[in-house]
Design a protein around this motif. Structure first.
Motif, PDB file in Angstrom:
ATOM      1  N   ILE A 111     -18.384  10.505 130.008  1.00  0.00           N
ATOM      2  CA  ILE A 111     -19.798  10.792 130.090  1.00  0.00           C
ATOM      3  C   ILE A 111     -20.456  10.811 128.704  1.00  0.00           C
ATOM      4  N   LYS A 114     -21.408   6.190 124.949  1.00  0.00           N
ATOM      5  CA  LYS A 114     -22.644   5.446 125.178  1.00  0.00           C
ATOM      6  C   LYS A 114     -22.352   4.169 125.942  1.00  0.00           C
ATOM      7  N   ASN A 124     -22.709   7.959 131.538  1.00  0.00           N
ATOM      8  CA  ASN A 124     -23.644   8.393 130.514  1.00  0.00           C
ATOM      9  C   ASN A 124     -25.083   8.052 130.922  1.00  0.00           C
TER      10      ASN A 124
END
Lengths: 259, 416
Positions: free
Chosen positions: A5, A8, A13
């Motif tokens: 998470i 990037k 995310n």
């Protein structure tokens, strides 16, 4: 729970960002002045309580508006963060029922958006400090430590509540009572010195109070709080966080079946 | 004297079939050379099953030697005919008949015994056929399990989806306790109802190879959708393993998590994120989604102003923008108005193109036959049969016809 998470470009995310954005915008979508509420709300409350209590506690509290606001924004983050995490599974049952997404993501997203609200109320705090000509200390930057611990604590409690609240719906109401009691137990608008000693010792075990005390110490006095207070608060928060993660991990699959 | 005492011929009798409870018995008493014996007494003894005499009638033969008696019988009765003999004639052997009117009566009011018999025979045949069928079914399941075991020993990396002994059960109680108050009170009073465990998926194993189009069939409540949810990861099985190679596009719900205050544009990103797309992908595909959804200027308006058709068009466009390895469908979706329906079907067709593995649940057997080349038949949470689509579908349709006749009224949740 993976750390995917945080990377990037991953879909997790991206989803987290979308959830934060959604929570944040939907909160003020229907109201006329929108995001301004985030500023106005603590301001009005502060003005009201200052008017009422500054007379009572005038002697023992130096700068009542700042004293109140520091406590108020912390406990507000705690209350709204745990509340949004508590509802995260129940409110999104239609999604959990149809599509696989990490179960914790709505809880985490909710806490993050409440964190943004907290940051906005920090702006209010700074404005009030300027207005009341309160001193600024470089030490105040260390207040990220209690805030990080607070984040840990909220996540832990929020994850436990998310599971329990899905199973028992009336937890939501019980927790509401609990949070209003917590406001009184955390010395938000009265000085801690007015509490007699044996009780005060117990109060310091309350991690939310511990965090508020540390936050005030950094911001208002510009000095490190006692190491024992910092350690107990951190230890208790960490234990709660670990229990929260374990409970959530254990029951997340079973709870999906009951949605 | 010896010559004079002529031998009595066996008593000749004639039985006329019973109507209702009435039995008419007629017989002739004759000497061995056929001369009728008149004015002699003949005894009818009515016996119960146990052997005791319940009634006895005496009748005198007429000039032709004929005796006629009409009886009203109830229950199992044995009728004994007896000629005791006299100075002139010898004693005749006892003839017995058994009458069973009551059973027939029970089974068929106002029915002719022949009809009853025919019906009984038909019933028997039916039961035998049913038993045979059950046995065949069991045999098939066993055969299948065996074949499956053999399959599992064959190792290959061409598998898209593999389920190994997957089980999932739900707990169901009649009244769901969903609040703490109730829970505490029930625990104290010990009136908590024991929950029954419902096995929605019971030891299911199968393999689906890459590029295969597989239809899942079965009656309502057989566990098809649960199976799809297990494969797409929504449910985690209690036991067993689910192995999925490749990215899945589960078209199980359109527009999940739409925020009504968001514009169509914002919802594309939100819904896309929920479906597991990343930001870069959505930015690239945004125009394509917009174009496919035919929403035009509406895309900038909050979706609370959309019609339901527009919502499903948008949802469909977002969900089908991917190029999945595995496509999971719960009923072939056709959404929107006529033109869009046509378009959405075409889109699905293109998604199902050669390399995609397709898993389709449908109640339309015609559709399954059209799209799939393999079928899995799920019954009561278990795999009933796996095989070539036409064979399985034929079997299924046969069974469906029988079931609709026999079982539909008896349908109840199967609990373990």
């Amino acid at each position: 729970m993976t750390l995917e998470i945080l990377k990037k470009g991953t879909s997790e995310n991206f989803l987290l960002k979308q959830i934060i954005k959604k929570n944040f915008t939907s909160k003020y979508k229907d109201s006329f002045i929108g995001v301004l509420w985030s500023f106005l709300n603590p301001l009005i409350e502060m003005a009201l309580l200052t008017a009422i209590f500054s007379a009572v506690f005038a002697r023992s509290i130096e700068n009542f508006p700042v004293y109140f606001l520091t406590g108020r924004i912390v406990i507000n983050f705690f209350n709204s963060g745990t509340k949004i995490a508590m509802r995260s599974i129940k409110a999104n049952r239609s999604i959990f029922n149809k599509i696989f997404i990490p179960r914790y993501i709505f809880a985490l997203g909710g806490i993050c958006s409440e964190f943004l609200n907290f940051l906005m109320s920090v702006i209010v705090l700074i404005a009030i400090m300027i207005l009341t000509q309160a001193p600024f200390y470089a030490m105040a930057l260390f207040s990220v430590i209690p805030i990080a611990v607070l984040f840990l604590l909220i996540t832990g409690i929020g994850l436990i509540l998310a599971i329990v609240c899905t199973k028992f719906t009336d937890i939501e109401y019980l927790y509401k009572i609990f949070t209003s009691l917590l406001i009184y137990a955390c010395a938000i608008f009265y000085p801690i010195t007015s509490v007699p000693q044996p009780i005060r010792g117990y109060m310091e075990l309350n991690p939310v109070y511990g965090i508020i005390a540390q936050f005030r110490s950094f911001v208002m006095e510009g000095q490190f709080p006692s190491a024992s207070l910092m350690l107990t608060t951190f230890a208790i928060s960490l234990v709660i966080f670990i229990i929260g993660v374990l409970v959530f991990r254990k029951y997340q699959d079973r709870i999906t079946l009951e949605l | 004297m010896d010559n004079e005492k002529t031998e009595v011929k066996k008593i000749k009798t004639q039985i006329i079939p019973a109507i209702h409870n009435t039995v008419s018995l007629q017989f002739y008493l004759r000497t061995e050379d056929g001369k009728p014996i008149a004015n002699e007494e003949v005894v009818y003894n009515l016996l119960r099953e146990t052997g005791e005499i319940s009634n006895s009638y005496r009748q005198i033969t007429n000039e032709e030697g004929k005796v006629h008696l009409t009886l009203n019988l109830k229950g199992d009765t044995i009728i004994q005919l007896l000629y005791e003999g006299s100075d002139k004639y010898e004693k005749a052997k006892v003839n017995t008949f058994r009458v069973r009117p009551s059973k027939e009566e029970k089974e068929l009011k106002n029915g002719h015994p022949y009809q009853v018999r025919r019906r009984e025979e038909a019933q028997k045949k039916k039961e035998e056929a049913k038993k045979e069928k059950e046995a065949a079914k069991l045999r098939k399941i066993e055969e299948f399990a065996e074949a499956q075991n053999q399959l599992q020993t064959v190792g290959d990396d061409n598998v898209a989806i593999e389920l190994r002994n997957v089980s999932l059960s739900f707990k169901i109680g009649k009244d769901k306790i969903d609040n703490l108050k109730e829970y505490v009170i029930r625990t104290i009073n010990r009136t908590k109802e024991k929950k029954t465990i419902f096995k929605a998926t019971d030891n299911v194993s199968f393999k689906i190879y890459k590029g295969e189009k597989v239809g899942i069939i079965g009656f309502n409540g057989a566990g098809k959708s649960t199976l799809l949810k297990i494969i797409s990861g929504v449910y985690t099985p209690d036991e067993g393993e689910v192995i999925v190679n490749g990215n899945i596009a589960p078209l199980l719900s359109l527009g999940a998590g739409f925020d009504k205050n968001y514009s169509g544009r914002e919802n594309i990103f939100l819904n896309g994120a929920i479906l597991g797309y990343n930001e870069k992908f959505l930015n690239e595909k945004y125009d394509e989604i917009l174009e496919f959804s035919e929403l035009g200027e509406f895309i900038n308006l909050p979706v609370k102003n959309y019609s339901s058709g527009m919502l499903s068009k948008l949802g469909f466009s977002i969900a089908t923008i991917v190029d999945p390895d595995i496509l999971i469908l719960d009923e072939v979706l056709g959404v929107g108005d006529i033109t869009f329906r046509e378009k959405s079907r075409e889109k699905l067709q293109s998604l199902m193109a050669s390399n995609t593995t397709v898993l389709l649940v449908s109640h339309s057997i015609r559709e399954i036959r059209n799209i799939c080349d393999k079928a899995i038949w799920i019954e009561k949470g278990r795999v009933r049969a796996v095989g070539e689509v036409d064979a399985i579908c034929d079997e299924y349709e046969d069974e469906a016809q029988n079931v609709s006749k026999e079982k539909t009224k008896k349908l109840k949740p199967q609990r373990f």
